[in-house]
Design an enzyme around this catalytic site. Structure first.
Site, PDB file in Angstrom:
ATOM      1  N   GLU B  66      20.110  81.396  74.414  1.00  0.00           N
ATOM      2  CA  GLU B  66      20.999  80.274  74.086  1.00  0.00           C
ATOM      3  C   GLU B  66      20.720  79.789  72.664  1.00  0.00           C
ATOM      4  O   GLU B  66      19.573  79.506  72.322  1.00  0.00           O
ATOM      5  CB  GLU B  66      20.760  79.139  75.089  1.00  0.00           C
ATOM      6  CG  GLU B  66      21.090  79.543  76.522  1.00  0.00           C
ATOM      7  CD  GLU B  66      20.378  78.686  77.575  1.00  0.00           C
ATOM      8  OE1 GLU B  66      19.801  77.648  77.210  1.00  0.00           O
ATOM      9  OE2 GLU B  66      20.404  79.074  78.758  1.00  0.00           O
ATOM     10  N   LEU B  95      25.253  79.570  78.735  1.00  0.00           N
ATOM     11  CA  LEU B  95      24.096  78.728  79.064  1.00  0.00           C
ATOM     12  C   LEU B  95      23.726  78.928  80.535  1.00  0.00           C
ATOM     13  O   LEU B  95      24.128  78.148  81.403  1.00  0.00           O
ATOM     14  CB  LEU B  95      24.451  77.260  78.772  1.00  0.00           C
ATOM     15  CG  LEU B  95      23.278  76.313  78.519  1.00  0.00           C
ATOM     16  CD1 LEU B  95      23.773  75.033  77.873  1.00  0.00           C
ATOM     17  CD2 LEU B  95      22.510  75.990  79.780  1.00  0.00           C
ATOM     18  N   ALA B  96      22.991  79.993  80.813  1.00  0.00           N
ATOM     19  CA  ALA B  96      22.664  80.321  82.200  1.00  0.00           C
ATOM     20  C   ALA B  96      21.442  81.237  82.197  1.00  0.00           C
ATOM     21  O   ALA B  96      21.539  82.407  81.834  1.00  0.00           O
ATOM     22  CB  ALA B  96      23.847  81.009  82.877  1.00  0.00           C
ATOM     23  N   GLU B  97      20.301  80.696  82.597  1.00  0.00           N
ATOM     24  CA  GLU B  97      19.059  81.461  82.486  1.00  0.00           C
ATOM     25  C   GLU B  97      19.031  82.646  83.448  1.00  0.00           C
ATOM     26  O   GLU B  97      18.523  83.724  83.110  1.00  0.00           O
ATOM     27  CB  GLU B  97      17.844  80.557  82.719  1.00  0.00           C
ATOM     28  CG  GLU B  97      17.536  79.611  81.557  1.00  0.00           C
ATOM     29  CD  GLU B  97      18.464  78.415  81.484  1.00  0.00           C
ATOM     30  OE1 GLU B  97      19.222  78.180  82.465  1.00  0.00           O
ATOM     31  OE2 GLU B  97      18.463  77.707  80.461  1.00  0.00           O
ATOM     32  N   GLN B 119      15.003  78.652  76.352  1.00  0.00           N
ATOM     33  CA  GLN B 119      14.945  77.640  75.299  1.00  0.00           C
ATOM     34  C   GLN B 119      13.695  76.753  75.388  1.00  0.00           C
ATOM     35  O   GLN B 119      13.065  76.466  74.380  1.00  0.00           O
ATOM     36  CB  GLN B 119      16.210  76.790  75.353  1.00  0.00           C
ATOM     37  CG  GLN B 119      16.465  76.016  74.097  1.00  0.00           C
ATOM     38  CD  GLN B 119      17.928  75.633  73.979  1.00  0.00           C
ATOM     39  OE1 GLN B 119      18.394  74.755  74.689  1.00  0.00           O
ATOM     40  NE2 GLN B 119      18.656  76.298  73.108  1.00  0.00           N
ATOM     41  N   PHE B 120      13.359  76.342  76.602  1.00  0.00           N
ATOM     42  CA  PHE B 120      12.155  75.536  76.817  1.00  0.00           C
ATOM     43  C   PHE B 120      11.512  75.970  78.138  1.00  0.00           C
ATOM     44  O   PHE B 120      12.202  76.398  79.066  1.00  0.00           O
ATOM     45  CB  PHE B 120      12.494  74.038  76.903  1.00  0.00           C
ATOM     46  CG  PHE B 120      12.668  73.370  75.566  1.00  0.00           C
ATOM     47  CD1 PHE B 120      11.586  72.832  74.887  1.00  0.00           C
ATOM     48  CD2 PHE B 120      13.929  73.298  74.987  1.00  0.00           C
ATOM     49  CE1 PHE B 120      11.750  72.220  73.648  1.00  0.00           C
ATOM     50  CE2 PHE B 120      14.098  72.687  73.751  1.00  0.00           C
ATOM     51  CZ  PHE B 120      13.012  72.140  73.076  1.00  0.00           C
ATOM     52  N   ASP B 121      10.188  75.764  78.209  1.00  0.00           N
ATOM     53  CA  ASP B 121       9.412  76.101  79.404  1.00  0.00           C
ATOM     54  C   ASP B 121      10.048  75.622  80.710  1.00  0.00           C
ATOM     55  O   ASP B 121      10.172  76.363  81.675  1.00  0.00           O
ATOM     56  CB  ASP B 121       8.004  75.507  79.268  1.00  0.00           C
ATOM     57  CG  ASP B 121       8.003  74.179  78.521  1.00  0.00           C
ATOM     58  OD1 ASP B 121       8.706  73.246  78.960  1.00  0.00           O
ATOM     59  OD2 ASP B 121       7.323  74.091  77.481  1.00  0.00           O
ATOM     60  N   PHE B 123      12.969  75.097  81.480  1.00  0.00           N
ATOM     61  CA  PHE B 123      14.308  75.636  81.777  1.00  0.00           C
ATOM     62  C   PHE B 123      14.233  77.055  82.339  1.00  0.00           C
ATOM     63  O   PHE B 123      15.249  77.721  82.508  1.00  0.00           O
ATOM     64  CB  PHE B 123      15.185  75.657  80.516  1.00  0.00           C
ATOM     65  CG  PHE B 123      15.422  74.314  79.898  1.00  0.00           C
ATOM     66  CD1 PHE B 123      15.182  73.137  80.603  1.00  0.00           C
ATOM     67  CD2 PHE B 123      15.891  74.209  78.597  1.00  0.00           C
ATOM     68  CE1 PHE B 123      15.396  71.891  80.020  1.00  0.00           C
ATOM     69  CE2 PHE B 123      16.113  72.973  78.007  1.00  0.00           C
ATOM     70  CZ  PHE B 123      15.868  71.813  78.716  1.00  0.00           C
ATOM     71  N   PRO B 126      15.754  78.276  86.597  1.00  0.00           N
ATOM     72  CA  PRO B 126      17.008  78.918  87.050  1.00  0.00           C
ATOM     73  C   PRO B 126      16.950  80.444  86.940  1.00  0.00           C
ATOM     74  O   PRO B 126      17.710  81.135  87.610  1.00  0.00           O
ATOM     75  CB  PRO B 126      18.066  78.327  86.102  1.00  0.00           C
ATOM     76  CG  PRO B 126      17.492  77.024  85.668  1.00  0.00           C
ATOM     77  CD  PRO B 126      15.995  77.261  85.563  1.00  0.00           C
ATOM     78  N   HIS B 166      10.351  69.667  78.816  1.00  0.00           N
ATOM     79  CA  HIS B 166      10.236  70.294  77.498  1.00  0.00           C
ATOM     80  C   HIS B 166       8.788  70.530  77.074  1.00  0.00           C
ATOM     81  O   HIS B 166       8.541  70.888  75.936  1.00  0.00           O
ATOM     82  CB  HIS B 166      10.933  69.430  76.436  1.00  0.00           C
ATOM     83  CG  HIS B 166      12.427  69.402  76.561  1.00  0.00           C
ATOM     84  ND1 HIS B 166      13.068  68.781  77.612  1.00  0.00           N
ATOM     85  CD2 HIS B 166      13.411  69.912  75.772  1.00  0.00           C
ATOM     86  CE1 HIS B 166      14.375  68.899  77.445  1.00  0.00           C
ATOM     87  NE2 HIS B 166      14.613  69.585  76.354  1.00  0.00           N
TER      88      HIS B 166
END
Lengths: 378, 361
Positions: B66, B95-97, B119-121, B123, B126, B166
């Site tokens: 992303e 935007l979909a892990e 993007q971040f730990d 996140f 999913p 985050h």
């Protein structure tokens, strides 16, 4: 999820060739078929039905932990699989036995998977028929990623029918509720993947009816993602063939993804551990038995002049296949202990090697135990 | 009966051969003649340089995630790479892990080597199912006919004052999963080399980037001979207590070692670098020498990488230990609001406290 006037059907439940108006755009694909193709479709369906019955028996006799029967869904599977080309890649769920047969895997691989001698069962690189995926809907994303790679490789839209490649993913009505299927539709639409989403709506996700998965007909859902779709009579092998052939052609030509909803029915249980009498009515089952995909094609073929000799021949071949599976199932041994450690990683891994060696030594430590004491180990 | 826990082999490399004999050698520096090839840069830029090198060296390497294209990622780690290699090599995804990881799996089946950015730990969850049920198991399921050379880059850890989700340290979830490899660089030099080694690996690698270390600069030896991906590293030599940690914690450990030295205590610091597999060679060698071990991490201590090291060292070096192995960790509470994160995150003082407790035995 009843059929509507938009549902594409060519071969009626009574075995008459009566294409619906909605079938018109797909007829050129059907018209390329010959009577030899029809007979092949019939033989495919008969073979997999015999295989399915044999596998169910083998499970009941303790040869497998579980069997997911496919009876009733042969029309959807055979038509769509016969529409694929050798270079296409197929990502199945875990009930696509007929697709595996047509793609050329050794069906014993499915038996081994359900018996517990492997988590795989075949090498997808040999047939482009990928492994069964047991977590519902996960394979949709793998198919989409694979199809992105096909595009990146330039294997789409060149006009060469021998190399242009499509990807087809099979999933069920339950899977449409999984986030992964929705995410696959998003990625497929955004990257315009050469891909066909083939939904077999067999109306039941184990005990939960499709009405719990969706308030609208499922073929309408992909349109919200910008993906064209068609609903077909999934028990009509001709409709399944013709519509899939067009969608795969579109995908190979670079026209992006498409979605087919095949209305069908799981005549048997979800798996041999299931008891569908707890949630389905006899009337519903009977109504779908009348719509059987194999019987209607037999009726049609007899009308074209196929005689008993043909049907007897098909039946004998199917029985041979089932007998061969039975014989080889009974001969399956226990996999070697190394199965635990082999291929956990592709590159060497110290922990795996250490534990492999430990288990070998542990097992070897019993080598001098007298046979009379064996029982104490257990 | 042979007990697996007594086996002291099982490291990917000869650890004595790679354990530097002095801190000055710990950066795998190139010979003096090649001094031009040593550049000073932050860890984030070193990752950028490593990714660029991987993209140049192998057409099958793809970056996906992303905001990694035009923006260059929220931490700018991929800055400029889409412009250089095009949107088909450096892909801005939806935007979909789960979608990112799941499609990366399909791309790997097709022969690509995807490098995914989460993007971040916080996140990553999913995508957890695709990572643990699919990515980690696909090679095993295929009985070796398919490899999964996928790297999942995850900025992780605290110290940046960010909001919920985050600043987490989720590495233990992945270290617990067979089929994954888990690494975390702590220096720009390691970042530059380890990202390339991770991409070259034929197995899935979870690549945890200590976001607190993205900006401080360090020397990168562009012509160096990289240390193997799964080797641990002696970051500072000492004789009385051994400290082990990874990622941003290594900086805290080095600070603690310096403070301890001022008080007359000689502390050895080991940078794990790899959390799965763990290279126990240098750790055991150090513990045989010092007899005391403190394991430190930002992640909660319960069922953690630190717990695993404590257990294993106790099993393999029991008679060398003069004191119980002590853990210094984040608390077993959710990562707190930023204004109190300094009380949650272990700092040099908490490490020094553990050193004192260890020496008191």
């Amino acid at each position: 999820m009843a059929e509507s006037e938009t549902t594409v059907s060519l071969l009626s439940a009574e075995g008459r060739l009566e294409p619906t108006p909605s079938a018109e755009q797909f007829l050129p694909y059907f018209e390329k078929l010959t009577e030899a193709d029809y007979r092949q479709f019939y033989a495919d369906m008969a073979q997999i039905r015999a295989f399915d019955a044999e596998a169910t028996h083998l499970q009941r006799q303790g040869q497998m932990g579980l069997w997911p029967p496919s009876t009733g869904q042969e029309g959807a599977q055979v038509g769509s699989a016969r529409a694929s080309r050798p270079q296409d890649h197929i990502f199945p769920s875990y009930r696509e036995h007929a697709v595996g047969l047509i793609r050329g895997i050794d069906l014993l691989g499915i038996i081994e998977l359900m018996r517990g001698t492997t988590h795989g069962g075949w090498n997808p690189q040999e047939t482009n028929f990928h492994l069964y995926t047991l977590v519902i809907g996960s394979q949709a994303l793998h198919a989409t990623g694979y199809a992105m790679g096909v595009t990146f490789d330039g294997a789409v839209g060149t006009g060469d029918p021998e190399s242009d490649t499509a990807v087809m993913v099979y999933f069920g009505d339950g899977a449409t509720s999984q986030g992964d299927v929705s995410e696959a539709l998003v990625f497929a639409a955004s990257f315009q993947t050469p891909q066909v989403f083939f939904l077999q709506n067999n109306h039941w996700a184990i005990s939960v009816p499709v009405s719990t998965q969706s308030r609208v007909p499922l073929y309408l859902r992909p349109r919200g993602f910008g993906i064209p779709s068609t609903q077909i009579d999934g028990n009509d092998v001709f409709a399944s063939y013709a519509v899939t052939a067009k969608y795969l052609d579109d995908a190979r030509s670079g026209r992006g993804p498409g979605f087919i909803e095949a209305l069908t029915y799981r005549i048997g249980a979800h798996t041999t551990s299931d008891d569908p009498t707890k949630y389905r009515t006899d009337d519903e089952l009977a109504s779908w038995v009348k719509r059987d995909p194999v019987l209607r094609l037999e009726t049609y073929l007899r009308g074209l002049g196929a005689d008993d000799a043909f049907f007897d021949g098909v039946r004998d071949e199917a029985a041979d296949l089932a007998a061969d599976i039975r014989r080889r199932t009974l001969a399956l041994g226990t996999p070697p202990v190394g199965k635990i450690f082999d291929h956990v990683y592709s590159d060497p891994h110290p922990v795996i090697e250490e534990q492999r060696e430990w288990l070998a030594q542990y097992e070897a430590s019993f080598d001098d135990v007298p046979a009379s004491a064996e029982g104490e180990r257990a | 009966m042979t007990d697996i826990t007594t086996a002291q082999t099982g490291v990917t490399v000869d650890s004595e051969a790679i354990a530097p004999s002095s801190p000055a050698q710990s950066m795998q520096t190139a010979p003096a003649a090649a001094v031009d090839s040593i550049q000073t840069m932050p860890l984030g830029r070193a990752l950028n340089a490593g990714l660029r090198k991987a993209l140049q060296d192998d057409d099958r390497v793809l970056l996906m995630g992303e905001d990694i294209g035009t923006l260059g990622g929220v931490f700018r780690v991929t800055e400029g790479l889409q412009k250089e290699f095009g949107p088909q090599r450096v892909i801005d995804t939806p935007l979909a892990e789960s979608g990112i990881v799941g499609t990366a799996i399909g791309l790997a089946m097709r022969g690509y080597r995807p490098v995914c950015e989460i993007q971040f730990d916080g996140f990553i969850y999913p995508g957890f199912d695709q990572i643990t049920s699919q990515l980690a198991k696909i090679t095993n399921r295929h009985e070796g006919s398919v490899s999964m050379p996928v790297v999942i880059r995850v900025p992780y850890g605290g110290h940046i004052g960010a909001i919920e989700h985050h600043q987490e340290s989720p590495e233990a979830y992945f270290a617990h999963t067979a089929g994954l490899r888990v690494v975390s660089p702590s220096t720009p030099n390691d970042a530059y080399w380890m990202i390339q080694e991770a991409i070259a690996s034929n197995d899935p690698v979870m690549f945890f980037e200590p976001k607190a270390r993205y900006w401080p600069k360090g020397e990168v030896s562009l012509a160096g001979n990289p240390v193997p991906l799964h080797a641990s590293r002696v970051a500072r030599e000492g004789t009385e207590v051994t400290l082990v940690g990874h990622g941003a914690m290594v900086t805290m450990l080095l600070q603690a070692a310096e403070l301890a030295a001022q008080e007359g205590t000689s502390v050895e610091v080991i940078d794990l670098r790899s959390l799965s597999p763990i290279d126990y060679g240098p750790i055991l060698q150090s513990v045989h020498k010092t007899g005391r071990l403190v394991v430190a991490q930002e992640a909660p201590g319960f069922v953690s990488v630190g717990s695993e090291i404590a257990a294993t060292v106790t099993e393999r070096a029991f008679y060398s230990l003069q004191a119980p192995v002590l853990r210094v960790a984040g608390f077993d509470a959710p990562f707190p609001p930023a204004k109190v994160e300094s009380l949650y995150l272990p700092d040099a003082d908490r490490v020094l406290d553990a050193i004192d407790r260890s020496l008191a035995y």
